[in-house]
Design an enzyme around this catalytic site. Structure first.
Site, mmCIF file in Angstrom:
data_model
loop_
_atom_site.group_PDB
_atom_site.id
_atom_site.type_symbol
_atom_site.label_atom_id
_atom_site.label_comp_id
_atom_site.label_asym_id
_atom_site.label_seq_id
_atom_site.Cartn_x
_atom_site.Cartn_y
_atom_site.Cartn_z
ATOM 1 N N GLU A 89 -3.816 -10.466 -0.035
ATOM 2 C CA GLU A 89 -2.992 -11.225 1.105
ATOM 3 C C GLU A 89 -4.113 -11.979 1.858
ATOM 4 O O GLU A 89 -3.657 -12.873 2.602
ATOM 5 C CB GLU A 89 -2.383 -10.040 1.987
ATOM 6 C CG GLU A 89 -1.453 -10.758 2.957
ATOM 7 C CD GLU A 89 -0.362 -9.524 3.671
ATOM 8 O OE1 GLU A 89 0.731 -9.298 3.249
ATOM 9 O OE2 GLU A 89 -1.029 -8.853 4.454
ATOM 10 N N HIS A 141 -6.243 5.282 -21.616
ATOM 11 C CA HIS A 141 -5.507 5.441 -22.909
ATOM 12 C C HIS A 141 -4.150 4.689 -22.920
ATOM 13 O O HIS A 141 -3.213 4.790 -23.600
ATOM 14 C CB HIS A 141 -5.212 7.007 -22.893
ATOM 15 C CG HIS A 141 -6.389 7.753 -22.946
ATOM 16 N ND1 HIS A 141 -6.772 8.328 -24.245
ATOM 17 C CD2 HIS A 141 -7.307 8.029 -22.258
ATOM 18 C CE1 HIS A 141 -7.876 9.124 -23.900
ATOM 19 N NE2 HIS A 141 -8.046 9.176 -22.801
ATOM 20 N N LYS A 143 11.351 -13.886 2.649
ATOM 21 C CA LYS A 143 11.933 -13.378 3.833
ATOM 22 C C LYS A 143 13.255 -14.467 4.314
ATOM 23 O O LYS A 143 14.438 -14.152 4.484
ATOM 24 C CB LYS A 143 11.135 -13.059 4.945
ATOM 25 C CG LYS A 143 10.243 -12.138 5.206
ATOM 26 C CD LYS A 143 9.297 -11.851 6.360
ATOM 27 C CE LYS A 143 8.395 -10.546 6.062
ATOM 28 N NZ LYS A 143 7.644 -10.604 7.284
#
Length: 427
Positions: free
Chosen positions: A282, A303, A417
């Protein structure tokens, strides 16, 4: 303490990095002193020690004691982004991911209907409290979920109970959550105006939940102060946080690496990785710049991703967080060789894990030709969380400024948003 090791960076030496970047770092220092860099108004976290008074810490401790006397089954921590990641990272680093010390904490950090249903089902009719964290009170994820659980609390236990069992961590004088808290007489702790989300963990955003969980706030702040003192200098010979930022810049800008893989060897450090991911993602991810930050839990992910990391596309570097002294350890006692493990007799489990760490760095560096940086911390306690967090904040700040961007804003977050509110037809 913290030790930053660069000997496994195969493409450039530490002295070469210092020589290449010292002038640029000095220039950034001059710009900071003359207030010509963007975002300096959000640099309040470098003075976080001065923010706290004995009265504030006593108020948090008093509230925590009141709640503990209530024999609560659960504590709901409602927040998202920087209002959630640091809280959980600190508590799990110090007390472990299984939850012996903080088994009552449930984190509400998304709007998944299935997840919220599962939490509602889990708490049932049991007593619970709420810590709601939002500077504005209008961020939709905590706003919606807070409404849901506040209504459940009031319905099951009444308004008077809610007055005692809700804490709002928010703006000191304005905003929707501040108004709600004031009207309903909920306890409030305040987020300073000059500190933004991902840099706010050592404000009451993180400190009140830490106090409630049993972490020592004075030790957290002591570690933070030591890190602030250690990273005051702009000399790359002395400031390992800035040195880390310069290495990251070199790998991305000069060597064109696109990904940084942050590695931990203990599940209780996974949330530290998530906090690191937000700090750098960010802070830096603007103007189509910066490496993509991702995290791995070893040896588990060896793995699953080990083959790729060893022989896949060479577009990434690695940074490992290693803890020298585990919270707990135990020695193996093997009297027979029926399972072929006699060679591990008298060795501790942490020693075995450490050899996996060393062997992996060697394999990825020598055979895989991948740059590896290593951050050593002594142990996982309150002091070292405070130190590590500030060290990473300092590194993220410098890393952003080296890319010539503001490391303290996040304008791109608003895009989703805007679209979401449009689709929801919010007026």
């Amino acid at each position: 303490m913290l030790k930053f090791v660069t000997s496994n960076a195969i493409q450039i030496s530490e002295s070469a990095i210092q020589k290449k970047y010292q002038k640029e770092v000095d220039k950034i220092q001059r710009q900071m002193m003359s207030s010509t860099l963007p975002g300096l108004e959000k640099l309040g976290w470098v003075n976080i020690i001065d923010y706290y008074s004995n009265q504030q810490l006593l108020a948090m401790k008093k509230k925590a004691q009141q709640w503990k006397k209530q024999n609560l089954k659960y504590v709901l921590v409602i927040g998202i982004g920087g209002s959630y990641l640091g809280v959980r990272a600190a508590i799990e680093m110090v007390q472990g991911s299984i939850g012996f010390g903080h088994h009552k904490f449930i984190y509400i950090h998304n709007m998944s209907s299935s997840y919220i249903y599962d939490v509602i089902k889990k708490i049932g009719k049991n007593k619970f409290s709420i810590i709601v964290i939002s500077k504005s009170g209008t961020t939709i994820e905590p706003a919606v979920t807070f409404r849901i659980f506040k209504e459940i609390m009031c319905k099951n236990f009444g308004k008077e109970y809610c007055q005692k069992m809700i804490v709002a961590i928010t703006d000191s004088c304005s905003g929707t959550l501040h108004k709600l808290a004031k009207a309903n007489k909920w306890t409030m702790f305040y987020i300073p105006d000059d500190i933004g989300g991902r840099y706010s963990t050592l404000t009451p955003v993180g400190m009140f939940p830490m106090v409630l969980a049993g972490l020592d706030p004075l030790e957290v702040l002591k570690g933070a102060k030591k890190a602030l003192d250690d990273t005051k200098t702009f000399s790359l010979k002395s400031n390992s946080a800035f040195l880390y930022a310069c290495y990251r810049h070199y790998f991305h800008v000069v060597k064109k690496l696109q990904v940084e893989n942050f590695i931990v060897y203990d599940p209780s450090l996974t949330m530290i990785g998530e906090q690191w991911k937000q700090l750098f993602g960010e802070s830096e991810g603007k103007s189509h710049k910066a490496m993509y930050p991702t995290i791995s839990l070893f040896t588990t992910d060896l793995h699953a991703l080990g083959q790729y990391l060893q022989q896949g596309t060479r577009n990434f570097c690695e940074t490992t967080l290693w803890v020298d002294e585990p919270r707990k350890d135990f020695k193996l006692s093997i009297n027979d060789n029926t399972d072929g493990l006699k060679y591990l007799d008298k060795k501790t489990l942490n020693y075995i894990n450490e050899q996996a760490f060393k062997g992996t760095v060697l394999a990825h560096t020598k055979n895989g030709k991948t740059n590896n940086l290593i951050i050593h911390i002594t142990r996982c306690d309150s002091y070292h969380y405070g130190y590590l967090y500030i060290w990473l904040c300092r590194a993220a700040m410098m890393s952003g400024y080296l890319l010539k961007i503001n490391p303290f804003d996040q304008p791109g977050v608003e895009a989703y948003k805007t679209n979401m509110f449009s689709l929801l037809k919010r007026k």
